[in-house]
Write a protein that holds these residues in place. Structure first.
Motif, PDB file in Angstrom:
ATOM      1  N   ASN A  41       1.310   5.973  -6.308  1.00 13.85           N
ATOM      2  CA  ASN A  41       0.930   5.450  -4.999  1.00 13.85           C
ATOM      3  C   ASN A  41       1.699   6.122  -3.870  1.00 13.85           C
ATOM      4  N   CYS A  42       2.980   6.381  -4.085  1.00 13.46           N
ATOM      5  CA  CYS A  42       3.796   7.033  -3.056  1.00 13.46           C
ATOM      6  C   CYS A  42       3.317   8.459  -2.790  1.00 13.46           C
ATOM      7  N   PRO A  58       5.590   8.168  -9.361  1.00 15.14           N
ATOM      8  CA  PRO A  58       5.199   7.218  -8.316  1.00 15.14           C
ATOM      9  C   PRO A  58       3.848   7.604  -7.705  1.00 15.14           C
ATOM     10  N   GLU A 109       7.841   1.493  -6.287  1.00 20.57           N
ATOM     11  CA  GLU A 109       6.535   0.877  -6.496  1.00 20.57           C
ATOM     12  C   GLU A 109       6.526   0.312  -7.908  1.00 20.57           C
ATOM     13  N   PHE A 155       7.190  -2.439  -3.378  1.00 18.84           N
ATOM     14  CA  PHE A 155       5.816  -2.920  -3.188  1.00 18.84           C
ATOM     15  C   PHE A 155       5.085  -2.864  -4.522  1.00 18.84           C
ATOM     16  N   GLN A 156       4.045  -3.659  -4.632  1.00 20.07           N
ATOM     17  CA  GLN A 156       3.234  -3.642  -5.840  1.00 20.07           C
ATOM     18  C   GLN A 156       2.162  -2.575  -5.707  1.00 20.07           C
ATOM     19  N   GLY A 157       2.170  -1.639  -6.655  1.00 17.87           N
ATOM     20  CA  GLY A 157       1.191  -0.567  -6.639  1.00 17.87           C
ATOM     21  C   GLY A 157      -0.143  -1.013  -7.219  1.00 17.87           C
ATOM     22  N   LYS A 181       8.887   4.693  -9.675  1.00 17.11           N
ATOM     23  CA  LYS A 181       7.911   3.708 -10.151  1.00 17.11           C
ATOM     24  C   LYS A 181       8.505   2.957 -11.334  1.00 17.11           C
ATOM     25  N   ASN A 215       2.257  -2.174   1.004  1.00 23.77           N
ATOM     26  CA  ASN A 215       1.695  -1.045   0.260  1.00 23.77           C
ATOM     27  C   ASN A 215       2.544   0.199   0.491  1.00 23.77           C
ATOM     28  N   ALA A 216       2.128   1.303  -0.113  1.00 25.71           N
ATOM     29  CA  ALA A 216       2.885   2.552  -0.016  1.00 25.71           C
ATOM     30  C   ALA A 216       2.921   3.090   1.409  1.00 25.71           C
ATOM     31  N   TYR A 276      -3.495   2.508 -10.939  1.00 19.96           N
ATOM     32  CA  TYR A 276      -2.754   3.524 -11.676  1.00 19.96           C
ATOM     33  C   TYR A 276      -3.646   4.228 -12.694  1.00 19.96           C
TER      34      TYR A 276
END
Length: 232
Positions: free
Chosen positions: A34-35, A32, A188, A214-216, A155, A7-8, A219
């Motif tokens: 999640n980041c 991005p 991500e 990584f998979q976010g 992203k 993850n982030a 969203y």
């Protein structure tokens, strides 16, 4: 080398106070998410953020402005963020406003290993202060330096576990150049697939530029402004 993170929070674990970060996206498109949320949770401060924009008050980089984690913004468009305006006018935030084409090219040059270039954009304005100027073909140009970052956070729509990335339409914007200009690039993706599942002709960023992926999730993909009817 395994580039996949859960993850982030894991992917950004070594980001510390005072670093310079590039964040992909244009307005609220392709940012991005999640980041950014992970940076808020981590609480790192005194960040220098390089981005086309500064988000809006409640979304995108606006979240890091509200928490006071950004020391300096290097951007080209910041007109949708009231908190940004307040911090700028109060002297809380350092700001380097750069013509959009110049910003994009400075990032691109960093990825290409070119230290500087000349452009006519900004000559004769405040942008020119302190910069070398030269004449080419009867026209004055400013020397601009390549723009690097400790981390590039981007992203993509799809990515494979080796780090190859695909974007959808305009969401690629600044991200493809930023991926090549960061010392460490963290991507991500909406869909994380296995090697061989991406059409090589459709890969926009090669895996050699991506260090972590990584998979976010969750969203929002918020729309900055929506027009559903044009008044006649």
């Amino acid at each position: 080398m395994n580039k996949v993170y859960a993850n982030a929070d894991e992917a950004l674990q070594d980001i510390n106070d005072g670093v310079t970060i590039m964040l992909g996206g244009f307005g609220l498109c392709g940012i991005p998410e999640n980041c950014i949320e992970a940076l808020v949770r981590k609480g790192v401060k005194d960040l220098t953020c390089i981005s086309n924009n500064a988000g809006v008050d409640s979304f995108g980089l606006g979240k890091l402005l509200v928490t006071g984690q950004i020391k300096k913004m290097i951007s080209s468009y910041v007109g949708e963020n009231a908190e940004f305006e307040r911090q700028l006018l109060s002297g809380e935030l350092e700001v380097d406003l750069i013509p959009q084409g110049t910003l994009a090219t400075r990032i691109q040059m960093a990825g290409m290993g070119i230290p500087a270039f000349f452009t006519p954009a900004g000559y004769g304005t405040e942008v020119a202060q302190g910069k070398e100027a030269r004449e080419f073909d009867g026209k004055m140009h400013l020397m601009e330096h390549a723009l690097h970052a400790n981390y590039a956070l981007i992203k993509a729509w799809k990515g494979d576990t080796m780090g190859n990335l695909m974007f959808r339409k305009t969401s690629r914007n600044f991200s493809t150049s930023m991926a090549k200009a960061g010392d460490i690039t963290i991507a991500e993706v909406e869909q994380l697939v296995q090697p061989g599942e991406l059409d090589p002709d459709c890969v926009h960023v090669a895996n050699v530029y991506v260090h972590r992926i990584f998979q976010g999730k969750n969203y929002i993909k918020r729309i900055e402004k929506k027009t559903i009817r044009i008044n006649q």
